[in-house]
Design an enzyme around this catalytic site. Structure first.
Site, PDB file in Angstrom:
ATOM      1  N   LYS A  36       2.141 -16.364  19.250  1.00  0.00           N
ATOM      2  CA  LYS A  36       2.366 -17.735  19.709  1.00  0.00           C
ATOM      3  C   LYS A  36       1.828 -17.908  21.125  1.00  0.00           C
ATOM      4  CE  LYS A  36       6.297 -19.330  18.227  1.00  0.00           C
ATOM      5  NZ  LYS A  36       7.769 -19.237  18.221  1.00  0.00           N
ATOM      6  N   ARG A 106      11.003 -19.699  23.601  1.00  0.00           N
ATOM      7  CA  ARG A 106      10.555 -19.431  22.238  1.00  0.00           C
ATOM      8  C   ARG A 106      10.156 -17.971  22.059  1.00  0.00           C
ATOM      9  NH1 ARG A 106       5.676 -23.547  21.341  1.00  0.00           N
ATOM     10  NH2 ARG A 106       6.254 -23.226  19.148  1.00  0.00           N
ATOM     11  N   GLY A 115      10.601 -17.978  11.614  1.00  0.00           N
ATOM     12  CA  GLY A 115      12.031 -18.214  11.464  1.00  0.00           C
ATOM     13  C   GLY A 115      12.909 -16.989  11.616  1.00  0.00           C
ATOM     14  N   MET A 117      13.227 -14.961  14.339  1.00  0.00           N
ATOM     15  CA  MET A 117      13.849 -14.787  15.647  1.00  0.00           C
ATOM     16  C   MET A 117      14.209 -16.155  16.186  1.00  0.00           C
ATOM     17  SD  MET A 117      11.691 -11.724  17.260  1.00  0.00           S
ATOM     18  CE  MET A 117      10.181 -12.557  16.936  1.00  0.00           C
ATOM     19  N   ARG A 362      -1.515 -20.905  14.110  1.00  0.00           N
ATOM     20  CA  ARG A 362      -1.681 -19.509  13.677  1.00  0.00           C
ATOM     21  C   ARG A 362      -2.398 -19.526  12.334  1.00  0.00           C
ATOM     22  NH1 ARG A 362       4.687 -19.152  12.919  1.00  0.00           N
ATOM     23  NH2 ARG A 362       4.852 -20.654  11.255  1.00  0.00           N
ATOM     24  N   HIS A 478      12.025 -23.426   4.131  1.00  0.00           N
ATOM     25  CA  HIS A 478      12.105 -21.968   4.231  1.00  0.00           C
ATOM     26  C   HIS A 478      11.792 -21.312   2.893  1.00  0.00           C
ATOM     27  CE1 HIS A 478      14.256 -18.079   4.184  1.00  0.00           C
ATOM     28  NE2 HIS A 478      13.744 -17.978   5.394  1.00  0.00           N
ATOM     29  N   ARG A 584      -7.288  10.168 -22.651  1.00  0.00           N
ATOM     30  CA  ARG A 584      -6.324  11.241 -22.923  1.00  0.00           C
ATOM     31  C   ARG A 584      -6.194  11.406 -24.431  1.00  0.00           C
ATOM     32  NH1 ARG A 584      -3.029   8.027 -18.498  1.00  0.00           N
ATOM     33  NH2 ARG A 584      -4.131   6.506 -19.761  1.00  0.00           N
ATOM     34  N   ARG A 640     -11.004  13.836 -22.086  1.00  0.00           N
ATOM     35  CA  ARG A 640     -10.292  15.059 -21.738  1.00  0.00           C
ATOM     36  C   ARG A 640      -9.837  15.763 -23.010  1.00  0.00           C
ATOM     37  NH1 ARG A 640      -4.857  14.654 -18.331  1.00  0.00           N
ATOM     38  NH2 ARG A 640      -4.065  13.879 -20.311  1.00  0.00           N
ATOM     39  N   GLU A 768      -6.568  19.913 -10.882  1.00  0.00           N
ATOM     40  CA  GLU A 768      -5.175  19.495 -10.801  1.00  0.00           C
ATOM     41  C   GLU A 768      -4.246  20.652 -10.468  1.00  0.00           C
ATOM     42  OE1 GLU A 768      -4.125  17.757 -14.591  1.00  0.00           O
ATOM     43  OE2 GLU A 768      -5.522  19.058 -15.629  1.00  0.00           O
ATOM     44  N   SER A 787     -12.993  15.887 -11.757  1.00  0.00           N
ATOM     45  CA  SER A 787     -12.185  14.680 -11.694  1.00  0.00           C
ATOM     46  C   SER A 787     -10.818  15.104 -11.173  1.00  0.00           C
ATOM     47  CB  SER A 787     -12.074  14.051 -13.082  1.00  0.00           C
ATOM     48  OG  SER A 787     -11.227  12.930 -13.017  1.00  0.00           O
ATOM     49  N   GLY A 789      -7.213  15.144 -10.878  1.00  0.00           N
ATOM     50  CA  GLY A 789      -6.025  14.681 -11.588  1.00  0.00           C
ATOM     51  C   GLY A 789      -4.878  14.724 -10.599  1.00  0.00           C
ATOM     52  N   THR A 790      -4.776  13.665  -9.787  1.00  0.00           N
ATOM     53  CA  THR A 790      -3.862  13.750  -8.639  1.00  0.00           C
ATOM     54  C   THR A 790      -2.393  13.613  -9.021  1.00  0.00           C
ATOM     55  OG1 THR A 790      -4.431  11.450  -8.226  1.00  0.00           O
ATOM     56  CG2 THR A 790      -5.506  13.108  -6.855  1.00  0.00           C
ATOM     57  N   ASN A 791      -2.087  13.194 -10.251  1.00  0.00           N
ATOM     58  CA  ASN A 791      -0.670  13.218 -10.646  1.00  0.00           C
ATOM     59  C   ASN A 791      -0.194  14.651 -10.702  1.00  0.00           C
ATOM     60  OD1 ASN A 791      -0.950  10.518 -10.967  1.00  0.00           O
ATOM     61  ND2 ASN A 791      -0.950  10.550 -13.205  1.00  0.00           N
ATOM     62  N   ASP A 792      -0.913  15.469 -11.496  1.00  0.00           N
ATOM     63  CA  ASP A 792      -0.525  16.874 -11.589  1.00  0.00           C
ATOM     64  C   ASP A 792      -0.791  17.606 -10.282  1.00  0.00           C
ATOM     65  OD1 ASP A 792       0.749  17.444 -13.961  1.00  0.00           O
ATOM     66  OD2 ASP A 792      -1.117  17.440 -15.100  1.00  0.00           O
ATOM     67  N   CYS A 854      -8.721  10.432 -11.158  1.00  0.00           N
ATOM     68  CA  CYS A 854      -8.206   9.740 -12.343  1.00  0.00           C
ATOM     69  C   CYS A 854      -6.689   9.688 -12.397  1.00  0.00           C
ATOM     70  CB  CYS A 854      -8.771  10.376 -13.609  1.00  0.00           C
ATOM     71  SG  CYS A 854      -8.258  12.089 -13.819  1.00  0.00           S
ATOM     72  N   TYR A 874     -16.472   7.916  -7.811  1.00  0.00           N
ATOM     73  CA  TYR A 874     -15.787   6.830  -8.517  1.00  0.00           C
ATOM     74  C   TYR A 874     -14.276   7.037  -8.486  1.00  0.00           C
ATOM     75  CZ  TYR A 874     -15.136  10.020 -12.499  1.00  0.00           C
ATOM     76  OH  TYR A 874     -14.777  11.072 -13.288  1.00  0.00           O
TER      77      TYR A 874
HETATM   78  P1  ADP Z   1       9.416 -20.517  15.205  1.00  0.00           P
HETATM   79  O1  ADP Z   1       8.724 -19.302  15.683  1.00  0.00           O
HETATM   80  O2  ADP Z   1      10.669 -20.229  14.465  1.00  0.00           O
HETATM   81  O3  ADP Z   1       8.497 -21.461  14.511  1.00  0.00           O
HETATM   82  P2  ADP Z   1       9.110 -22.116  17.562  1.00  0.00           P
HETATM   83  O4  ADP Z   1       9.200 -21.431  18.877  1.00  0.00           O
HETATM   84  O5  ADP Z   1       7.775 -22.440  17.077  1.00  0.00           O
HETATM   85  O6  ADP Z   1       9.940 -21.288  16.514  1.00  0.00           O
HETATM   86  O7  ADP Z   1       9.951 -23.437  17.690  1.00  0.00           O
HETATM   87  C1  ADP Z   1      10.271 -24.185  16.564  1.00  0.00           C
HETATM   88  C2  ADP Z   1      10.008 -25.641  16.798  1.00  0.00           C
HETATM   89  O8  ADP Z   1      10.641 -26.084  17.984  1.00  0.00           O
HETATM   90  C3  ADP Z   1       8.562 -25.980  17.011  1.00  0.00           C
HETATM   91  O9  ADP Z   1       7.889 -26.122  15.819  1.00  0.00           O
HETATM   92  C4  ADP Z   1       8.669 -27.298  17.729  1.00  0.00           C
HETATM   93  O10 ADP Z   1       8.864 -28.320  16.794  1.00  0.00           O
HETATM   94  C5  ADP Z   1       9.903 -27.124  18.567  1.00  0.00           C
HETATM   95  N1  ADP Z   1       9.519 -26.797  19.935  1.00  0.00           N
HETATM   96  C6  ADP Z   1       9.357 -25.584  20.487  1.00  0.00           C
HETATM   97  N2  ADP Z   1       8.981 -25.690  21.789  1.00  0.00           N
HETATM   98  C7  ADP Z   1       8.892 -27.004  22.032  1.00  0.00           C
HETATM   99  C8  ADP Z   1       8.532 -27.778  23.180  1.00  0.00           C
HETATM  100  N3  ADP Z   1       8.181 -27.212  24.330  1.00  0.00           N
HETATM  101  N4  ADP Z   1       8.564 -29.119  23.068  1.00  0.00           N
HETATM  102  C9  ADP Z   1       8.908 -29.702  21.905  1.00  0.00           C
HETATM  103  N5  ADP Z   1       9.245 -29.052  20.795  1.00  0.00           N
HETATM  104  C10 ADP Z   1       9.248 -27.715  20.856  1.00  0.00           C
HETATM  105 MG    MG Z   2      -2.837  16.850 -15.907  1.00  0.00          MG
HETATM  106 MG    MG Z   3       6.957 -22.281  15.155  1.00  0.00          MG
END
Ligand code: ADP
Ligand code: MG
Ligand code: MG
Length: 901
Positions: A36, A106, A115, A117, A362, A478, A584, A640, A768, A787, A789-792, A854, A874
């Protein structure tokens, strides 16, 4: 490094700024700044509208955890300096009651963990700054709404107050006034809510809600670092192979507000459809809302484009129609970001009083189907190369494409329709909790997780389930996002369903379903269907075929399949196998009409008895090989020689024993005596492989004859030469191979004499046993190919029986003795060293010696990387793994090329 003001000594730099068209960091600094932070810096440098802020590095997180959760002493100075600069740049001051600077705090790790952390918004509000905010904006409702959000988040994340407490207060306030939506509350309502929130916090924690904004800030920063080690983040990292030691960065950023009224909004968007990969902007937004409201499913969000709105049959205005100017600017930015990152972007934005602000970008998570389409399209658009497109697809994901979909002609009873949130179809028993899903899955049951909505606490259950069904939330909820990432089919927002957790009941289409009832979901159409439905295998043409074609052009190693039945062989060809690497022959003997003859052969007391039985098997074997050679026309086929652990064929039931006795013309008692003689304590390490042929050469002779006669016949019908590769199993001594090769060669001479046809064939061996690997140079004196035979070879190198390994490996994995199951992914250090030794010694003795693998490992991406590096010619794997192997082999080749360059 920056210089310390007092001493002039170099000090460590913990803080990187961004905003106002410049940044200290860049996209390439993900490890230090987190994804981020690095991308905020990049967007700022590109001149995009990003609220200014600063990133506290992941090194601070590492310091935090290696120093009993203490922050570095000089961090505070650096951060506070950055904070006052930030205030200056936006014309506000942190903690100033007349004109307060508000920030978000953040999390942001090097790899995206959506979501998992914590993030805190509107920090810097207290009883007096909130009044300043109200005064300066002239918007009390907005100021109080922001403050209550802050109290809620801060108390949850930093003070550990359960968020349910606040939901109850809010629900109470709403029902008191008959409001249905959060946006219905007026400023005085929010004021009352704030008073109630604060006393709840004091009751729960024994202290008033913190009013000192500096203390708020440091509390939040420590809590975000602390969230790196919360249970759901740890689980997520485990599931996604993200190392624990990376740590998270913390971003402190000036707030912009989507909750300032009707010209403000917040939203999320993908530059292409993350479900299908279609090249069309795709996303959702909410007017007068903040932060996670869109994904939390509190209100139903609106579509960003008109096209999507019309497709969804939605009557609420799109962003395109409601704010055309902002929309136009947004589309341009999306395009710029896609070109800059050369990939589909997942974007978070906020509109404050008609002005657009970018908050995150991202590389977006996507379904495998979308990943394929996007990679192929980006290559066709000239944004990436074909090789890069191949490198964009994770081979282990391909499995998902090989998932079944619902047969369009199947009869089905649709009981509800939700959003098509993640494609593919799944059938299973209904469960209503993540824990139940996990428990039943462990018992080998197929379950569908059915929830009102899901939260990060549910990921273990989503992982265990075959599919996910929710009644609330949109395409970016989510449930939808996580399901797509995991490759689980998902239907979200099926609003007509009613779920009652307390009684364990779901009501759909006027019918009641209980836990354990079977339903089917179709994540491609959003349908929820009663019972199980006929499924269909997926198409392998289109984007899939195109990308696989590019992969084939990029790879060095050939890909063959392990197959013995015509059905498997045909399947293998459809998946693009270039021959058979392992047939086989014992698998051909299990069929009902043959097993008696096989038993006769094994139980016969002398050569004459065995030859009699073998002559019954010869025509059947010959016909098997004819079919295989015909299906594989023009491709190599490795056969075989018989290698059964004999006990698998022995008769056990009285009836079976009597049948064999009758066929052999002896009495049952005699057969029983012979059974006792043949009993082995450890058949895995017993009378099998080439040991059989050495004792009873007539078996080898019969098989060689069947192969040669079939080769002559298939060459005639297909018009293509057939060059059989005859493989001798379980060789440890060169003399074993020599002995059987002599039998094969003399059989060839005989057949040539009988038919007047010159035979071309190769004789090689399976490697093998560790002894074979070590004595490879002697063995290669005779063997024309190896060849592995990595299982055995894994069993015999580790001295660990595959059939008894499961509990031992589970405990070893749990205790960290080993990191991966050596039967799934090659133990490259131990078993791999033997493979490398055998390859090197074998090729020294016989330059150009053909090398293949194989075992099951032939279809495992990591093991295939190893095969590429070791120079094998192969890999051979089960038919369904062939596409995975083709792609893996291509990626391994490309990686090796990159390394050399
Ligand atoms: P996550 O990693 O869980 O997506 P974010 O840090 O992206 O968490 O924050 C989640 C949401 O919070 C963002 O999508 C945005 O909508 C809001 N947010 C975060 N920072 C700001 C900011 N400086 N101003 C306005 N909204 C923010
Ligand atoms: Mg064998
Ligand atoms: Mg976010």
């Amino acid at each position: 490094m920056v210089a310390d003001k007092q001493t002039g000594a170099a000090v460590r730099r913990w803080v990187y700024r961004f905003g106002g068209g410049t940044a200290d960091g860049a996209a390439s600094m993900k490890e230090l700044l987190g994804g981020k932070g690095a991308n905020l810096a990049e967007m700022a440098s590109l001149g995009l509208p990003v609220p200014p802020g600063f990133t506290i590095t992941t090194e601070v997180c590492t310091h935090f955890y290696s120093n009993e959760r203490k922050l570095p002493v000089d961090l505070e100075d650096q951060a506070m300096a950055a904070l006052s600069e930030l205030g200056l740049s936006v014309g506000a001051d942190f903690g100033d009651p007349r004109n307060p600077l508000l920030v978000s705090v953040r999390s942001g790790a090097p790899a995206s963990m959506p979501g998992m952390m914590d993030t805190i918004l509107n920090l810097g509000l207290n009883d007096s700054t909130v009044e300043g905010l109200a005064a300066i904006t002239g918007n009390k409702r907005f100021a109080y709404d922001s403050y209550r959000r802050f109290i809620q988040m801060y108390s949850d994340v930093v003070l550990g107050v359960d968020h349910g407490v606040f939901e109850e207060i809010l629900d109470h306030q709403k029902s008191l006034h008959g409001y249905s939506q959060d946006t219905d509350l007026r400023s005085e309502d929010w004021h009352e809510v704030i008073v109630a929130y604060k006393s709840a916090v004091e009751a729960e924690t024994g202290k008033p809600f913190p009013q000192d904004t500096r203390a708020q800030l440091w509390g939040a920063i420590e809590a975000v670092f602390g969230s790196w080690m919360n249970a759901r983040a740890i689980t997520y990292r485990k599931l996604n192979d993200i190392p624990q030691h990376w740590g998270t960065a913390v971003n402190v950023q000036a707030m912009v507000f989507g909750n300032r009224g009707e010209t403000s909004a917040t939203g999320v968007a993908f530059t292409r459809d993350p479900s299908t990969g279609e090249h069309a902007l795709y996303g959702e937004f909410l007017i007068n809302a903040q932060g996670e409201d869109v994904v939390a499913g509190i209100r139903t969000p609106q579509n960003i484009t008109e096209r999507a709105r019309i497709a969804a049959g939605d009557n609420k205005s799109s962003l395109e129609a409601a704010m055309p100017k902002v929309f136009g600017q947004f589309v341009k930015i999306c395009d710029k970001l896609e070109k800059r990152y050369r990939d589909m972007q997942d974007i978070e934005f906020t509109i404050q009083d008609g002005q657009l602000w970018m908050l995150q970008t991202r590389n977006g998570k996507r379904t495998t189907k979308a990943a394929l389409k996007i990679a192929v399209d980006l290559a066709d658009e000239g944004i990436i190369s074909k090789d890069e497109a191949v490198l964009r697809i994770d081979p282990s994901q391909l499995d998902q494409l090989l998932h079944p979909t619902i047969d369009p002609h199947a009869a089905k009873e649709v009981v509800a329709v939700g959003l098509p949130a993640s494609p593919g179809a799944a059938t299973g028993e209904i469960v209503f909790s993540a824990d139940a899903a996990e428990q039943l899955e462990k018992q080998g049951r197929a379950v569908l997780l059915v929830r009102v909505e899901t939260s990060p606490e549910d990921i273990h259950g989503m992982f265990a389930a075959k599919g996910i069904l929710t009644t609330r939330g949109g395409m970016t909820s989510h449930a939808a996002v996580v399901a797509r990432g995991m490759g689980r089919p998902c239907v979200s927002g099926a609003g007509s369903l009613r779920i009652d957790y307390a009684t364990g009941v779901m009501i759909a289409g006027g019918q009641t379903f209980k836990q354990g009832d079977i339903i089917t979901i179709d994540g491609s159409t959003g349908q929820v269907i009663k019972g199980a439905v006929a499924m269909r295998q997926p198409e392998l043409s289109g984007d899939f075929g195109k990308l696989m074609g590019w992969a084939d052009a990029a790879r060095r190693m050939r890909v063959r399949a392990n197959a013995e039945t015509p059905r498997d062989a045909k399947q293998a060809r459809e998946f693009g196998a270039e021959g058979i690497g392992l047939c086989r022959t014992e698998h051909m003997f299990f069929e009902a009409d043959r097993i008696l003859a096989v038993r006769e052969m094994i139980l016969a007391e002398n050569e004459a008895g065995r030859r009699a039985a073998l002559s019954k098997l010869l025509p059947m074997q010959r016909q098997d090989f004819v079919e295989l050679f015909e299906i594989m026309a023009g491709f190599p086929v490795t056969i075989r020689l018989l290698d059964p652990p004999l006990h698998e064929f022995l008769p056990h039931e009285n009836k079976e024993i009597e049948d064999v006795a009758a066929a052999l013309g002896v009495d049952a008692a005699k057969v029983r005596r012979r059974l006792v003689e043949l009993h082995e304590f450890n058949p895995m390490l017993g009378f099998r492989g080439c040991r059989l042929g050495i004792a009873y050469p007539e078996i080898t002779e019969m098989q060689a004859r069947a192969i040669f006669e079939a080769a002559i016949k298939a060459a005639a019908t297909t018009g293509k030469p057939v060059i059989p590769e005859i493989m001798v199993p379980l060789v440890g001594f060169a003399r074993e191979l020599d002995t059987l090769k002599a039998v094969i060669d003399s059989t060839a001479k005989t057949v040539e004499g009988e038919t007047g046809t010159k035979l071309v064939y190769q004789v090689g061996t399976m490697i093998e046993l560790p002894r074979a690997a070590l004595r490879a140079s002697e063995i290669a004196g005779t063997a024309e190919f190896f060849s592995f035979g990595t299982n055995d070879l894994t069993q015999t190198t580790l001295g660990l029986s595959r059939d008894d390994a499961a509990p031992i490996l589970a405990s070893y994995l749990g205790k960290g003795v080993i990191q991966t199951d050596p039967f799934v992914s090659l133990d490259t250090e131990g078993v791999g060293e033997l493979v490398a030794i055998a390859s090197e010694r074998g090729r020294k003795a016989r330059p150009g010696l053909k090398l293949g693998i194989c075992g099951e490992h032939g279809g495992d991406p990591r093991s295939i990387d190893f095969c590429e590096l070791t120079g094998l010619d192969y890999v051979s794997c089960s038919p369904f793994r062939v596409p995975v192997a083709r792609l893996s082999a291509a990626r391994a080749s490309l990686a090796a090329k990159l390394k050399k360059a």
